[in-house]
Design an enzyme around this catalytic site. Structure first.
Site, mmCIF file in Angstrom:
data_model
loop_
_atom_site.group_PDB
_atom_site.id
_atom_site.type_symbol
_atom_site.label_atom_id
_atom_site.label_comp_id
_atom_site.label_asym_id
_atom_site.label_seq_id
_atom_site.Cartn_x
_atom_site.Cartn_y
_atom_site.Cartn_z
ATOM 1 N N ALA A 47 -14.842 55.386 38.471
ATOM 2 C CA ALA A 47 -14.012 54.966 37.336
ATOM 3 C C ALA A 47 -13.818 56.034 36.262
ATOM 4 O O ALA A 47 -12.721 56.222 35.753
ATOM 5 C CB ALA A 47 -14.629 53.716 36.724
ATOM 6 N N GLU A 57 -13.629 68.217 44.599
ATOM 7 C CA GLU A 57 -14.227 67.950 43.285
ATOM 8 C C GLU A 57 -13.496 68.839 42.286
ATOM 9 O O GLU A 57 -13.651 70.060 42.278
ATOM 10 C CB GLU A 57 -15.720 68.273 43.302
HETATM 11 ZN ZN LIG Z 1 -16.777 60.946 42.180
#
Ligand SMILES: [Zn+2]
Length: 418
Positions: A126, A324
């Site tokens: 989130a 990432e």
């Molecule tokens: Zn994550």
């Protein structure tokens, strides 16, 4: 008198209708490049794109615990409805000025084994707002900037889920900016939320089982509506999935399976080649240096039940990565002025990986084309000979080679994952 009234009301109606049409046109387009959008605004943006472009479709994948819609956008230039719309537009233009119409480059259609779908998901965690913003930037590039990305669009179909965990995402705006999991209460526990990225059924049992933890795997695999919705759409596109990309933040790394083990999959070199293509593109763009490696090796942790392991291990997508995003300096929610630069930089890397994914699998597509050509030549030859010998050849004898060729093709296994 009644006739005049009728005329007046007709005129009035026309005015109202044109006003309504005008209003539809000026519905403001949410600014995806310079701010973090709420879930509702994101859905409004997706609707806006669907109304504007014939190559865009929306799919509702399911409902979350708090009854929010989980939406996917499908961007498919080669869809029938778009090709028809493009043809209509060309014909219309030709009526006015023939010289203005350039021939349409041919679309690349995948063969029976030809995988052409790129799947991108973001916002499972989130608080990782920047991953959602980057997914929206990809959507922006492939739709509003489609002329720039036509080369990619004519080869590939895109399915993008920009917010995989809408309940958690909204919660980070109104209550707790550091929230990571979804928002479904856990039975027999005072804790709320499961880490959706530990809830997939691939080595799920090895994940964290304490419900208070930020990485809680859930009470059973696919216990969450979000992961079930994702599983269903992934299964649906299983045969055509070429490259799956999961967006997170903020370690600045591009990683490949496995997460559950430090062992490498057989095809790790292909995965690394793909990850390096993304890394190098970003490095050349602005000098940022992403790290590349397997999930377990790079994070120095075993991560079980993640979506990327599941897509690679169970759905059998030949290419699957986790990205990432930045920034290590700015955290999960970099200031608004960084959204556009990070979005554009990431798009450079992602676009390069999509191109590379197609190139990596292209030899298999070519192999299939060669087989088809060979089979057809073989089929045609006896047909021509038969024609020369006699015009009264029974039809089935003339057709036999073609039928055989089709069987040969069906039985020929074209390696997709190698
Ligand atoms: Zn994550």
């Amino acid at each position: 008198m009644p006739v005049i009234l009728k005329k007046r009301s007709k005129k009035r109606m026309k005015k109202i209708i044109s006003h309504v049409k005008f209003q539809k046109l000026i519905v403001p387009r949410p600014d995806v490049l310079h701010g973090y959008l709420r879930h509702e605004e994101i859905n409004r943006y997706l609707e806006y794109l669907k109304n504007r472009y014939s190559f865009v479709q929306l799919h509702v994948l399911g409902l979350t615990h708090e009854r929010r819609q989980l939406k996917a956008i499908e961007i498919d230039w080669n869809s029938e409805q778009n090709l028809e719309a493009v043809e209509r537009e060309r014909t219309r233009r030709m009526l006015y000025d023939k010289s203005a119409v350039t021939p349409l480059p041919q679309s690349v259609k995948p063969g029976s084994q030809g995988r052409n779908t790129i799947f991108i998901e973001a916002g499972t965690h989130a608080r990782e707002w920047i991953s959602v913003a980057v997914a929206l930037n990809c959507i922006y590039q492939l739709t509003e900037k489609h002329l720039r990305n036509y080369e990619l669009l004519r080869k590939l179909r895109f399915i993008i889920v920009p917010v995989t965990n809408p309940d958690g995402y909204e919660y980070t705006f109104v209550k707790n900016r550091r929230w990571r999991k979804n928002r479904r209460p856990i039975r027999h526990s005072r804790h709320i939320g499961t880490d959706c990225n530990r809830n997939y059924d691939f080595h799920w049992e090895d994940g964290p089982s304490k419900s208070g933890r930020n990485t809680f795997k859930g009470l059973k695999p696919f216990s969450e509506p979000e992961t079930r919705a994702m599983r269903n759409i992934l299964r649906k596109h299983k045969e055509n999935l070429l490259f799956f990309l999961s967006l997170h933040s903020y370690a600045e790394s591009i990683m490949y399976p496995w997460g559950y083990s430090k062992d490498l999959p057989e095809t790790w070199q292909k995965l690394e080649k793909l990850a390096l293509a993304g890394r190098n593109a970003i490095k050349a763009y602005n000098g940022r240096s992403y790290r590349v490696g397997s999930i377990a090796k790079l994070t120095k942790r075993r991560i079980s039940g993640s979506i990327v392991d599941y897509v690679f291990g169970v759905i059998n997508a030949p290419l699957a990565l986790v990205m990432e995003l930045p920034s290590q300096a700015l955290g999960f929610q970099p200031p608004a002025e960084s959204i556009s630069p990070i979005g554009h930089e990431s798009w450079f890397g992602i676009r390069e990986m999509c191109k590379m994914a197609y190139d990596i699998e292209a030899p298999f597509l070519k192999l299939e084309a060669t087989l088809l050509a060979k089979a057809l030549t073989n089929a045609r030859q006896p047909l021509q000979e038969a024609d020369a010998a006699s015009n009264k050849q029974p039809l089935y004898r003339a057709l036999m080679p073609a039928i055989k060729a089709e069987q040969v093709l069906k039985n020929t296994q074209v390696p997709v994952k190698g």
